[in-house]
Design an enzyme around this catalytic site. Structure first.
Site, mmCIF file in Angstrom:
data_model
loop_
_atom_site.group_PDB
_atom_site.id
_atom_site.type_symbol
_atom_site.label_atom_id
_atom_site.label_comp_id
_atom_site.label_asym_id
_atom_site.label_seq_id
_atom_site.Cartn_x
_atom_site.Cartn_y
_atom_site.Cartn_z
ATOM 1 N N ILE A 84 0.854 -1.179 0.000
ATOM 2 C CA ILE A 84 0.000 0.000 0.000
ATOM 3 C C ILE A 84 0.894 1.234 0.000
ATOM 4 C CG2 ILE A 84 -1.716 1.328 1.266
ATOM 5 C CD1 ILE A 84 -2.795 -1.253 0.034
ATOM 6 N N LYS A 85 0.607 2.154 -0.912
ATOM 7 C CA LYS A 85 1.415 3.368 -1.024
ATOM 8 C C LYS A 85 0.752 4.518 -0.272
ATOM 9 C CE LYS A 85 4.177 4.656 -4.888
ATOM 10 N NZ LYS A 85 4.239 4.969 -6.341
#
Length: 365
Positions: free
Chosen positions: A141-142
């Site tokens: 997840i960014k």
């Protein structure tokens, strides 16, 4: 540097190449599989700008857009269910590498909505939702390196979610993110989690730093200012890597390392050269170092395969890098303050604009 050399870069130098692109066309044409097989690509990153370029005007998404619109009223939900197909496909392509490397590589990054960049609670909730929606173990997840994003990152790590922290432009951000990672791992261990299953990277942007700093130096115009052009980003990378080594290879991480925890690798981002006066592989061949990642656009990857060299490795040069920092400060250029803050704000604006334009295009389809 040849394609064959690229496939051996990880084995010979300890650095991973990730591709800074993702689209349905890239997957369905077999091009992504070719990048993995023939160019040594070991991961994939994406962002709102990449998905806007992939989706807007592409006929490959139209049927899925219609299907998603029939199921969901919320435009962001439509977007998420539209792109999760591509994310899953990329995860599946890279899954053998993820298995082979015991989770060292083979990751695909999916960036959260820029709308929640300053909302830690919403960011953590979105991360949990995207992890469940994707249902793949090799998803990162960014989250952006805003103060709220860093707080959310720590919470994600504390709950065993693997993360790519993006939009890092200063050494102060790097230090804050590494500290948050350690706290998150300690909390995850205290909750009974297996810390070795968590992966995190820190995406430090290169060419955008030099673009802004060079503009400031040109405005100053003195010989001393001109002599510093093109040096800020590599100095930042060198100092960040030195901090990485001191922290994660030192006593400060020893207890977590003994529990099987992985260090948080630095990922060199924005490595496509923007200034035509500089080498088109400036931010690749000068940043080869063990336990780092370089996420490259396709054009930069091809250029590196064609004429890049591995002779200019990232060598210990702390005194030289600090001298660049001091010289910039003498000229009134505050790298950890005004420059880092401006670049973070500009990066958020660019991603938000791309995201809003993408959502509008999906709504109009």
């Amino acid at each position: 540097m040849s394609k064959a050399d690229l496939t051996q870069l990880y084995a010979s130098q300890g650095q991973s190449l990730w591709l800074d692109n993702l689209s349905r066309e890239l997957i369905e044409s077999g091009q992504l599989a070719e990048w993995i097989r023939d160019y040594g690509i070991r991961g994939v990153t994406s962002n709102p700008s990449i998905f806007k370029k992939a989706i807007v005007g592409s006929p490959q998404y139209q049927a899925d857009i219609a299907t998603c619109k029939a199921k969901f009223d919320d435009i962001e939900a439509i977007y998420e269910h539209l792109v999760v197909h591509d994310i899953r496909q990329a995860c599946d392509l890279l899954r053998p590498l993820w298995d082979e490397s015991a989770g060292e590589d083979g990751w695909v990054s999916w960036e959260e909505s820029p709308r929640i960049a300053h909302n830690a609670a919403a960011s953590f909730a979105a991360a949990s939702r995207l992890v469940d929606l994707t249902d793949r173990p090799n998803l990162l997840i960014k989250v952006p390196a805003t103060p709220e994003g860093i707080a959310a990152f720590e919470q994600m790590i504390a709950h065993g979610i693997s993360v790519n922290v993006t939009l890092i432009f200063s050494l102060a951000q790097v230090k804050a993110i590494f500290a948050a990672y350690q706290r998150g791992l300690s909390a995850y261990h205290a909750r009974g989690g297996t810390v070795g299953q968590v992966r995190a990277v820190a995406s430090l942007f290169m060419s955008r730093v030099d673009t802004l700093v060079d503009q400031k130096l040109d405005a100053i115009g003195s010989p001393a200012a001109q002599a510093l052009k093109g040096k800020a980003a590599l100095a930042l990378a060198g100092m960040a890597y030195q901090h990485y080594r001191e922290l994660f290879e030192g006593e400060g991480f020893a207890e977590l390392r003994a529990l099987g925890a992985r260090s948080q690798y630095l990922l060199w981002a924005s490595t496509g050269t923007k200034n035509p006066a500089y080498s088109d592989v400036l931010y690749v061949e000068n940043l080869i170092a063990p336990n780092t990642i370089n996420t490259v656009p396709e054009a930069t990857l091809k250029a590196f395969a064609d004429h890049g060299r591995s002779a200019s490795l990232l060598k210990p040069r702390l005194a030289e890098d600090q001298a660049v920092w001091a010289a910039l400060a003498e000229l009134g250029i505050d790298m950890d303050g005004a420059i880092g803050a401006q670049l973070l704000d500009e990066g958020l604006v660019l991603f938000e604009q791309a995201f809003e334009e993408l959502l509008a295009a999906i709504a109009a389809s």
